[in-house]
Each structure stands twice: as structure tokens, then as C-alpha cells.
Scaffold this active site. Structure first.
Site, PDB file in Angstrom:
ATOM      1  N   SER A  64      41.787  20.193  42.992  1.00  0.00           N
ATOM      2  CA  SER A  64      41.243  19.589  41.992  1.00  0.00           C
ATOM      3  C   SER A  64      42.473  18.861  40.820  1.00  0.00           C
ATOM      4  O   SER A  64      43.331  18.561  41.159  1.00  0.00           O
ATOM      5  CB  SER A  64      40.075  20.002  41.264  1.00  0.00           C
ATOM      6  OG  SER A  64      39.529  19.221  40.361  1.00  0.00           O
ATOM      7  N   ASP A 280      36.733  13.872  40.474  1.00  0.00           N
ATOM      8  CA  ASP A 280      35.021  14.147  40.114  1.00  0.00           C
ATOM      9  C   ASP A 280      34.931  14.344  38.630  1.00  0.00           C
ATOM     10  O   ASP A 280      33.863  14.950  38.201  1.00  0.00           O
ATOM     11  CB  ASP A 280      34.891  15.387  40.967  1.00  0.00           C
ATOM     12  CG  ASP A 280      35.527  16.750  40.606  1.00  0.00           C
ATOM     13  OD1 ASP A 280      36.352  16.531  39.796  1.00  0.00           O
ATOM     14  OD2 ASP A 280      35.229  17.812  41.130  1.00  0.00           O
ATOM     15  N   ASN A 372      34.362  18.642  29.706  1.00  0.00           N
ATOM     16  CA  ASN A 372      35.815  18.284  30.610  1.00  0.00           C
ATOM     17  C   ASN A 372      35.479  16.681  31.145  1.00  0.00           C
ATOM     18  O   ASN A 372      36.252  16.498  32.109  1.00  0.00           O
ATOM     19  CB  ASN A 372      35.914  19.389  31.230  1.00  0.00           C
ATOM     20  CG  ASN A 372      35.137  19.702  32.521  1.00  0.00           C
ATOM     21  OD1 ASN A 372      34.240  18.766  32.847  1.00  0.00           O
ATOM     22  ND2 ASN A 372      35.017  20.912  32.957  1.00  0.00           N
ATOM     23  N   GLY A 500      36.190  33.062  34.554  1.00  0.00           N
ATOM     24  CA  GLY A 500      35.812  33.257  35.869  1.00  0.00           C
ATOM     25  C   GLY A 500      36.980  33.295  36.895  1.00  0.00           C
ATOM     26  O   GLY A 500      36.776  33.834  37.963  1.00  0.00           O
TER      27      GLY A 500
END
EC number: 5.4.2.3
Length: 541
Positions: A64, A280, A372, A500
Site C-alpha cells: 500500500s 484504495d 485517511n 497496531g
């Protein structure tokens, strides 16, 4: 299972000693040279998952918005959604097992998950434009082959395109044709219908400059351009021919740094947007005549889409349950505007696309976006069939027309996952139909000034949160300190949550002025540092 074959392939894809990785929201991500064995094993996992579900599973090779030297992999479940959480655990176990333990582990997973090894398995594979992606996707193919699965290699695709073809395949074509051409045709047909209806057709062309982060989005947009109606002109920047992927460009860079990407020349009041590396996420922006930069992030996108859909639902005269789903990072001003002005319910969930997607499924029309720029809209089966029926059969012209617009919206939106290309076309269609400029869209509400910081800690697990991550439960005393600090500033709020992916705690603060937001974020950072085992020097203002 072909044990000899497994041995042979393991020699080609050995696991480096001592490396452990965790399957998270984004799948696995790491430096590309550490991932060969992971890709091989995820090919195997996809076969097992396919046998359990009796459906095609997707494997996407991408990292990504990470730097070009990184790579990653994520699995796509049958309806184009993310891998089921119960299987994330299997992914982590498979990734970290030593070579000699692998055969035993696969047998165990097959027993636990009731995998019938005799069943057929089908896997769709896609990859982004990173230099390492072709070789790594070959390792996925080896993993699928060693367990006797069938595969279709789509080659270079955006992440949302792979989600789309997996969903099409498993709904026997109900969602569309499982090909890239099918994707381009479905989206462009719906988009052309909407643009035709817009009042401004014939008046002026819609022009848009697109920063493609030097990634896959540029290749796919170029392929799709021939399908666009002539009323829309796009110019592609950062197409990957000159610079590195995601370097000083892309949606993430623009959102974090609040400034235009390198490699895109902006003139005052021109419409611009940025995709991220695997297309995305999307954010929009423009520069005003005094050179001031204006960003329309995921919150502004969700607001625009919500206003538009709410008006259409009202025109159609159906009582459809509609809601917007956000995370704690959504700007408080957007939440207030949606609840008070648009009058649509807003729900807050934990950070991570799977939580947003899951919550949005509870409504007839569920709009979700992360700040985002990653997001989409979900329509319930019942809502979709009602809308399609009204578009065909409703006698009242105004209602039928509104249903027709909604039907095209349903076809234009990629409901499997956030999709920069689809979201861009949705935004362009709404702006055209409502006759809005970017400036008018931006002026719907003004963001409260905010600041996002991170604090290095010895162990991020010491922070535990509740209320969709908006309140800290541990360490003791931290939430009380945050509450006291928040009271000092107007229109303020602050929260902390463990990252995370790394041993840091993220701190977010909002207030009435940038100065106050910065001060509040700093004071909360100090509280985290002292109460949650900060590492290194204390945070500096």
C-alpha cells in the site's frame, strides 16, 4: 498432501531464522527481502481457506502506502471482504512456523478448521508495481500449487480490483464480470449515466489532476481513460515512470503533511486528488488564490456522499435506515456537522477498516470512511432490490428518476472495499449533479485544529482502551489526567491508543486553535510518557 513436493518447495522458499511477523489489518508487511517464505505460505493458506469456504480466495501482493522497498500480502475472503479474524491467527502461525514444523501445522489447521483436502481450491492473485512484487507473487503461486490448488494470476491490479473480481466470481457474476474489462465497463457505464443527468453537461468540462503516488493507480487509470465520457478530462501525475513509489507523494503523504505532492503543478483553484500506492485511498485538495492549501480528507468525502444519498433517499420516499461510521480520528467538526446539519446518525468504532465495514453492514445505507481517505458505501440487499425495482417500475417521475440515480450510484460504488478510482468517480458525479465547486464542498464545515503525535514506549500493551478507543482503561490514572487537561481548552478532546504495528502510543488532540491543539497534544504525550513507560527522552513541545 504431497510431502515430497512440499520439501522441494521449502528448499526454494526457506524461512529466515528468528523472524516473526504478525498478520494484522493490513495483512503482513515488512522489508521485501524478508517475505518470500511468507508469500509461499500464504499461497498455501489461501488453498485451505478456499476448501473450507467452497469459494475463490484472493491473495494481493502489496504494501500500500509503505516505501517502495517494503512489500506485503493480504488475503481476500469470498465476498471481497478482508480475511475472517479467526483465520488471521492461522496466518500468523503459518508465517512463524519453522520449516520442519510446517507439515504438522498444516495438518493441525486442517483438523481445527475442518478442511477437506480432497476438495477443489481456487485462488485469484494480484500484485502492485513494486520491483519485488513479481517474484513474490510467484512464491504465492508455488504455495497454491504445492497443495494442489487452481489459480488465476491477474498480474498488475489495484487492491480494490482484486477484491472486486473475487466478489464477482463468488456471486456467479451477480456483482459483475470477474475481469478488469468488466470492472471498467460497470463503473464507466454508471458514471456516464450520472454525468449525462448533471446540469452542467455541455457547460464546462470537468478537469481533474490526479497524483497516482507512482503506483498501480496510474496504469489502471490510463487503461480506463478510454471508457470515460468526453465531459471529463483527467491528467495523471506521478505515474511511476520517473520517481519512486509513494516518495513525497500519494494520499498518505498529502494527508499527513497537509501539503501538495511533489511532481504535481497546482494552479489556484484547480481540482486535484491523490491516490495511495495500491489505489484504495483517496484525498482531494486545491490551493486558493492566496496560495493556501485546502484538504478534503475522508471525513469531508463521507459528508459529501452522505448529503447526496440522504437527499435521494428522501426523494424516493422510502424509509431506509442510513448511518455514517467513523473512528475516533474523525474530526469532531465533521461529526457535529453530520449529526446536527445533515441529521444522519453517526457511529464511532475502533480503528481499522474491518470494524468500520462490519458496523456499516447493519444499515440499509452505511457510509464509512477513515480520515485517511479509505472508505466506501454499503447497501443492504433489501435496499438495493427496492431501489432497482423503483427505478424500473415507479409511476411517479420524480421518484423514479431519483431511484435511477441511486441505482447508478450502487453500480459506481465498489462495495467490497475502499477504492480510489470508484470513490473519485462518485465524488466527480456528485459535484457535477449538485453543481458544486471544490471550494463550496470545502466550505460545508471547517475542521477543528488537530494534532497527532506518537510517544515511544517500552510496551504498547500497557495501554488498554474502551468506548471505541476514546477512553483509556489502563494504566490507572491516565484517563483522569487526560480529562483534566481537556478541560483547560475550548472545543477540545483528546485520546490515546496503542499502535497496531509498533511500540508507540498514538496521541490525538483537537481544540479551538492550532496552538491549543498542539499544547494539549503535548501535555497528553507527557502524561503517556510518565504513566505508560515512555522510552528515551521525554516528548519536546
Amino acid at each position: 498432501m504431497d510431502f515430497e513436493g512440499l520439501k522441494k518447495y521449502l528448499a526454494l522458499h526457506p524461512k529466515p531464522a528468528g523472524l516473526t511477523l504478525q498478520y494484522g489489518t493490513a495483512g503482513f508487511r515488512s522489508k521485501a527481502q524478508q517475505l518470500d517464505h511468507i508469500m509461499f505460505r500464504m499461497g498455501m493458506l489461501a488453498v485451505l481457506r478456499s476448501r473450507v469456504t467452497g469459494a475463490t480466495i484472493g491473495v494481493m501482493v502489496t504494501a500500500s502506502h509503505n516505501p517502495e522497498e517494503d512489500n506485503g500480502v493480504k488475503l481476500v475472503d469470498p465476498l471481497g471482504e478482508m480475511l475472517h479474524p479467526s483465520w488471521e491467527e492461522y496466518a500468523t502461525q503459518l508465517a512463524n512456523a519453522e520449516d520442519q514444523e510446517l507439515q504438522k501445522l498444516i495438518t493441525e489447521i486442517c483438523q481445527k478448521a475442518a478442511v477437506d483436502q480432497q476438495k477443489d481450491a481456487s485462488v485469484f492473485i494480484g500484485r502492485d508495481t513494486r520491483p519485488s512484487s513479481k517474484e513474490l507473487s510467484q512464491a504465492v503461486i508455488d504455495g497454491v500449487s504445492v497443495l494442489g490448488g487452481q489459480y488465476h494470476d491477474y498480474g498488475l491490479v489495484t487492491t480494490p480490483q482484486l477484491h472486486y473480481v473475487v466478489c464477482c466470481q463468488n456471486t456467479q457474476g451477480q456483482y459483475g464480470k470477474p475481469t478488469l474489462e468488466g470492472y471498467y465497463q460497470k463503473l464507466s457505464r454508471a458514471f456516464t449515466e450520472l454525468i449525462k443527468k448533471s446540469l452542467s453537461s455541455g457547460e464546462a468540462q470537468r478537469q481533474l489532476k490526479i497524483d497516482c503516488a507512482n503506483g498501480i493507480g496510474a496504469l489502471k487509470l490510463a487503461e480506463m481513460e478510454n471508457y470515460f465520457p468526453k465531459e471529463v478530462q483527467i491528467q495523471i501525475y506521478n505515474d511511476g515512470t520517473k520517481e519512486k513509489l509513494n516518495h513525497l507523494c500519494g494520499a498518505d503523504f498529502v494527508k499527513v503533511h497537509q501539503k501538495p505532492p511533489k511532481g504535481l503543478d497546482m494552479k489556484p483553484n484547480e481540482s486535484c486528488c491523490s491516490f495511495d500506492g495500491d489505489a484504495d485511498r483517496i484525498v482531494y485538495y486545491y490551493q486558493d488564490t492566496s496560495g493556501h492549501f485546502h484538504l478534503m480528507d475522508g471525513d469531508k468525502i463521507a459528508t459529501l456522499i452522505s448529503i447526496f444519498l440522504k437527499e435521494l433517499v428522501a426523494k424516493v420516499g422510502q424509509t431506509l435506515k442510513m448511518a455514517v461510521v467513523q473512528t475516533a480520528y474523525a474530526n469532531g467538526s465533521s461529526t457535529r456537522y453530520l449529526e446536527e446539519t445533515v441529521q444522519v446518525p453517526v457511529h464511532c468504532v475502533k480503528t481499522g477498516v474491518k470494524h468500520l465495514h462490519h458496523k456499516a453492514q447493519e444499515f440499509d445505507v452505511g457510509v464509512y470512511f477513515e480520515a485517511n481517505g479509505h472508505g466506501t458505501v454499503l447497501f443492504s440487499k433489501a435496499a438495493e432490490s427496492t431501489i432497482r425495482q423503483l427505478a424500473k417500475e415507479e409511476k411517479d417521475d420524480a421518484k423514479r428518476e431519483a431511484a435511477g440515480v441511486l441505482e447508478n450510484m450502487i453500480d459506481l460504488i465498489n462495495q467490497t472495499v475502499g477504492d480510489a478510482i470508484s470513490d473519485m468517480l462518485v465524488i466527480e458525479a456528485i459535484l457535477a449533479l449538485k453543481g458544486l465547486t471544490l471550494q463550496q464542498w470545502d466550505a460545508l464545515y471547517t475542521d477543528f485544529p488537530s494534532r497527532l503525535l506518537k510517544v515511544q514506549v517500552a510496551d504498547r500493551q500497557v495501554i488498554d482502551t474502551t468506548d471505541a478507543e476514546r477512553r483509556a482503561v489502563t494504566p490507572p490514572g491516565l484517563q483522569e489526567q487526560i480529562d483534566a487537561l481537556v478541560k483547560k481548552y475550548k472545543l477540545s478532546r483528546a485520546f490515546v491508543r496503542p499502535s497496531g504495528t509498533e511500540d508507540v502510543v498514538r496521541v490525538y488532540a483537537e481544540a479551538d486553535t492550532q496552538e491549543n491543539a498542539d499544547a494539549l497534544a503535548h501535555e497528553v504525550s507527557l502524561a503517556v510518557y510518565h504513566l505508560a513507560g515512555g522510552r528515551g527522552a521525554p516528548p519536546q513541545p
